[in-house]
Structures are given as C-alpha cells and as structure tokens.
Design a protein around this motif. Structure first.
Motif, PDB file in Angstrom:
ATOM      1  N   LEU A 228      -0.783   4.707  -2.468  1.00 58.35           N
ATOM      2  CA  LEU A 228       0.266   5.761  -1.996  1.00 58.35           C
ATOM      3  C   LEU A 228       1.357   5.421  -2.755  1.00 58.35           C
ATOM      4  O   LEU A 228       1.432   4.093  -2.781  1.00 58.35           O
ATOM      5  CB  LEU A 228       0.419   6.219  -1.109  1.00 58.35           C
ATOM      6  N   PHE A 229       1.965   6.256  -3.259  1.00 60.45           N
ATOM      7  CA  PHE A 229       3.770   5.833  -3.569  1.00 60.45           C
ATOM      8  C   PHE A 229       4.511   6.432  -3.391  1.00 60.45           C
ATOM      9  O   PHE A 229       4.010   8.010  -3.699  1.00 60.45           O
ATOM     10  CB  PHE A 229       3.506   5.675  -5.268  1.00 60.45           C
ATOM     11  N   GLN A 293      -2.777   8.415   5.583  1.00 61.58           N
ATOM     12  CA  GLN A 293      -4.315   8.468   5.715  1.00 61.58           C
ATOM     13  C   GLN A 293      -4.088   7.629   4.324  1.00 61.58           C
ATOM     14  O   GLN A 293      -6.275   7.544   4.158  1.00 61.58           O
ATOM     15  CB  GLN A 293      -4.720   9.994   4.976  1.00 61.58           C
ATOM     16  N   ALA A 294      -3.480   7.150   3.683  1.00 59.86           N
ATOM     17  CA  ALA A 294      -2.916   6.263   2.737  1.00 59.86           C
ATOM     18  C   ALA A 294      -4.357   4.422   2.804  1.00 59.86           C
ATOM     19  O   ALA A 294      -3.885   3.892   3.593  1.00 59.86           O
ATOM     20  CB  ALA A 294      -1.439   5.486   2.147  1.00 59.86           C
ATOM     21  N   LEU A 295      -4.914   4.040   1.681  1.00 61.87           N
ATOM     22  CA  LEU A 295      -5.556   2.870   2.241  1.00 61.87           C
ATOM     23  C   LEU A 295      -4.364   1.929   2.645  1.00 61.87           C
ATOM     24  O   LEU A 295      -4.058   0.947   3.274  1.00 61.87           O
ATOM     25  CB  LEU A 295      -6.270   2.353   1.326  1.00 61.87           C
ATOM     26  N   ALA A 296      -3.168   1.946   1.723  1.00 65.02           N
ATOM     27  CA  ALA A 296      -1.450   1.029   1.811  1.00 65.02           C
ATOM     28  C   ALA A 296      -0.977   1.797   0.965  1.00 65.02           C
ATOM     29  O   ALA A 296      -1.060   2.654  -0.141  1.00 65.02           O
ATOM     30  CB  ALA A 296      -1.996   0.098   0.950  1.00 65.02           C
ATOM     31  N   VAL A 297       0.672   1.592   0.645  1.00 64.83           N
ATOM     32  CA  VAL A 297       1.409   1.768   0.541  1.00 64.83           C
ATOM     33  C   VAL A 297       1.690   0.845  -1.026  1.00 64.83           C
ATOM     34  O   VAL A 297       1.927  -0.021  -0.620  1.00 64.83           O
ATOM     35  CB  VAL A 297       3.079   2.648   0.396  1.00 64.83           C
ATOM     36  N   LEU A 298       1.435   1.473  -2.241  1.00 66.16           N
ATOM     37  CA  LEU A 298       2.262   0.585  -2.912  1.00 66.16           C
ATOM     38  C   LEU A 298       3.637   0.445  -3.507  1.00 66.16           C
ATOM     39  O   LEU A 298       4.837   1.698  -3.721  1.00 66.16           O
ATOM     40  CB  LEU A 298       1.725   0.554  -4.277  1.00 66.16           C
ATOM     41  N   ASN A 324       5.715  -5.884  -5.457  1.00 62.17           N
ATOM     42  CA  ASN A 324       5.126  -6.531  -6.426  1.00 62.17           C
ATOM     43  C   ASN A 324       6.064  -7.709  -5.113  1.00 62.17           C
ATOM     44  O   ASN A 324       7.021  -7.392  -4.633  1.00 62.17           O
ATOM     45  CB  ASN A 324       6.582  -6.063  -6.952  1.00 62.17           C
ATOM     46  N   ASN A 325       6.540  -8.933  -6.418  1.00 63.28           N
ATOM     47  CA  ASN A 325       6.323 -10.005  -6.056  1.00 63.28           C
ATOM     48  C   ASN A 325       8.449 -10.144  -6.921  1.00 63.28           C
ATOM     49  O   ASN A 325       8.049 -11.203  -7.414  1.00 63.28           O
ATOM     50  CB  ASN A 325       5.938 -11.432  -6.629  1.00 63.28           C
TER      51      ASN A 325
END
Length: 410
Positions: A228-229, A293-298, A324-325
């Motif tokens: 998810l974004f 429900q997202a695997l992760a938030v980007l 992002n780093n």
C-alpha cells in the motif's frame, strides 16, 4: 493555533495534525482558537477545499479572507509581514488574552505575527521553510538539497525570490518564540546544521487512535496480496520509483490511495498494468481497512520529510512499513523495529518477498510497530510532553497561571 493552512483549506499532513491536536486539547476542557488564511489556500490550490471536519465545542475557527484576494499572501511571501491580516490577528490576540500561542506553517501568514502578544509561544516546524524558501529542501525540482543555491532554486521553481531572507527579519522575529518543536530528531539537527540558533525540542507527532475492532468487523477482502502507498501524488513522494518494480513483479498488487498534481503522470507510467490500482482520495475509515490488509505500507519519499504521519498510521494498525533510506524515515523504523529500510530497488524487492513469504515476520514487525505507536505516537503521549514543555517555559519565565498549573493533572 496560528497557521497558513487548516482543513479543509490544506494540502498535507500538517493541517490534519493541527486539527487532531486542537481537538485533543479541547476535549480536556481548554478553549482553542484556530487562525488560518483562506486566501493562501486559494492562491496555492487548483481545487476546491475537500472534506468535512467537525470540531469540539471548545474550538473556534477564524478563517481569514481579504478583499485584496491573492495580493494578501503574495505581499506576505515577499515581505514576511502579515499583510491584510495582521490587524485581525492582533485584535483576536488582544481580545482573547491567550495563555499559549502555537504557530505552525507561517509561510503565508508572515513571521511578523510571531511578535504579536505576550503569551507563551511555541512553533512546530512541520516542514523546512525556516531554512528553505521552497519549504522542503528539494533543489531545482529534481534532487534533495545538500548545498544551498536559494536564489537560482526559487527562480527554477517559479517562485518570487524572498529578498527579506537576506536581512535580520528571521532572527528578530524568531527570538519572540519560547520554544520550537520538531517532530523528528533528523529535522531538529537539520535546522541547527543550516544555521538556526534556536531552542528546539523533539516531540513526535501522533495520529488518531485506530478503531481496530471496527476494521475487523468490516473487512472487504482484496483478492490478491498487496502493498500500500498512501499520500499526496507528487514527485517528491517517490511513487514513480515503485511503479516499474510492480510492472516487473506482478505477484503482488500496488494499491495507491491519494491524489495530487502528479496523478496523471503516474497513471501513464502504470499503463495497463493490472496489478497497479489507483483509488484516489479515501476516507479514513476506508484507509484503515486498506492498512489492515496490506502486507506492508511503502514510503518511497525522495525528499527530506519532517515526520510522515503515514508511518505511524500504519503502526497504529499493526502493519509494518518499508521506507527509503532518507531523512527521518530510517530513524523512525530503526527506533521502532516496525519495518525495513531499503537503499536500492534490489533491497526493496527482497524485503517485499520476505514479508510475502513469511506471514510470521509481517506479524512480528507489525507488532513492534504497534508497540512503538502505543509508547510514543498516541494522543496521550504527545499531550504529556506538550504540556510539560509549556509548564517548563512558564517556570523559566516565572509565569504564575492557574490554567497552566492545572496541566499537570491532565
């Protein structure tokens, strides 16, 4: 609260944060007045204000609008004076006799307003405007700013040059503020490194408490695993760097929730990829389901963020993040343990694969993020530090005020 932008006349997370902070304070019995500028939104926006925002009965909103229209914020931008609105702000301050004046985004209100009144004065730095006329340390609209060329950058960005920045206006007006608040240590250090000799305390932002039970009762399951974004669709948010990754890796979907000026370009980049879905602006209730429900938030931001609320919104739902780093993003993830940090596309793909193949890892990272949220990013934890700061300033200035003394009982 004095700020340029306030919902629904706002763009990003700063206005939403002020809204939540004001209502949190009002719920505890304090009266809160909010002063903001409609003209500033009108000159900056290509859209009408959106959304409905209810307020606690203890809140009064003063929406400033001048008969001079766009000239008011334009003159303020050029001079840092509170043109066409200064008298109104001063009159409100004199009438209300505020205990605390809390400044936020002052870009089109004017630094002159920092000199108004005798109350305890705070200033939250939601962006880098005090050290960057373009607000976000984004140079020539193409890269993070590591060496300042402010005049040419403003010209490239099609902004009128703020010549007043070469005078002593900044130092004179900032001296009227008792304490500055930075949501991240990165931003605090950045302001100091760029030459601002001002007192800054670090108090993390908070997000509204998530109703996880309500989300579980209203699941509308997405048929495929997805990342998810969430955020404004602008170049600086870095979504354009995710789209090629998902065009080449169609095992997962990329769900995009948000709107912005870069929307059309991003949709063109996505083309006919069936696994990239743009949902547009979403109500917070729907966002909670998407988070859950997202695997992760980007969070692929390519500019120096100050403190993206998206991360702690994800943590509040027990969902890990991949960031992002850059800027404060790794700071938040390292301290919480609630996700991954990537330096390049290869690392990003590897981290997404890990979360996809190992549900227990997703759960473990999400649990760490949720614990960090409970410890540091709730309304209660923020108000505790916020009230303590006010009391410390009152003590330093030998201010005797029953309203400030009672804060210790909140």
């Amino acid at each position: 609260m004095i700020t340029t932008f306030y919902p629904p006349y706002n763009f990003g997370g700063d206005g939403i944060f002020i809204y939540h902070l004001s209502n949190a304070i009002a719920k505890q019995g304090h009266r809160v007045d909010i002063i903001h500028c409609i003209d500033a939104f009108a000159i900056s926006a290509n859209k009408k204000p959106q959304g409905e925002y209810s307020h606690h009965d203890n809140i009064t909103v003063h929406s400033l609008k001048s008969s001079f229209g766009f000239l008011s914020p334009l003159l303020t931008q050029q001079t840092s004076r509170a043109f066409c609105k200064g008298e109104k702000i001063q009159a409100l301050i004199a009438e209300k006799e505020f205990d605390v004046i809390h400044y936020h985004n002052m870009s089109l209100i004017g630094l002159e307003a920092l000199t108004f009144g005798k109350a305890i004065k705070l200033y939250t730095m939601h962006e880098h405007w005090l050290v960057c006329p373009m607000h976000i340390l984004w140079k020539y609209n193409r890269e993070v700013c590591n060496k300042r060329n402010c005049i040419s950058c403003q010209l490239v960005g099609k902004r009128p040059v703020q010549w007043w920045r070469f005078s002593d206006i900044m130092s004179r007006t900032l001296a009227h503020v008792d304490s500055f608040i930075s949501p991240s240590t990165f931003s605090k250090n950045k302001h100091h490194r760029l030459g601002l000799n001002i007192p800054i305390v670090h108090i993390p932002n908070f997000t509204a408490n998530a109703d996880r039970q309500s989300v579980e009762e209203s699941l509308d399951c997405h048929s495929r695993p997805y990342f998810l974004f969430v955020g404004r669709l602008e170049k600086i948010k870095g979504l354009q760097n995710l789209i090629p990754v998902f065009r080449q890796n169609r095992r997962w979907d990329l769900i995009v929730a948000g709107e912005g000026e870069y929307d059309h370009t991003l949709r063109q980049m996505a083309g006919d990829a069936p696994n990239i879905k743009f949902l547009g602006r979403q109500h917070y209730d729907k966002l909670q389901v998407l988070y859950d429900q997202a695997l992760a938030v980007l969070v692929p931001s390519i500019c120096y963020e100050v403190f993206p609320l998206i991360i702690i919104e994800a943590f509040s739902m027990g969902v890990p993040v991949i960031v992002n780093n850059l800027g404060p993003l790794p700071e938040i993830v390292e301290e919480s343990g609630g996700g991954f940090i990537y330096k390049n596309e290869e690392e990003l793909i590897k981290q997404m694969e890990q979360l996809s193949l190992h549900p227990n890892l997703r759960h473990e990272l999400g649990a760490k993020g949720y614990q960090a949220y409970k410890n540091y990013f709730t309304e209660e934890s923020h108000l505790k530090e916020y009230y303590q700061l006010i009391q410390n300033i009152a003590k330093q200035k030998n201010i005797t005020n029953p309203a400030i003394d009672m804060l210790k009982n909140e």
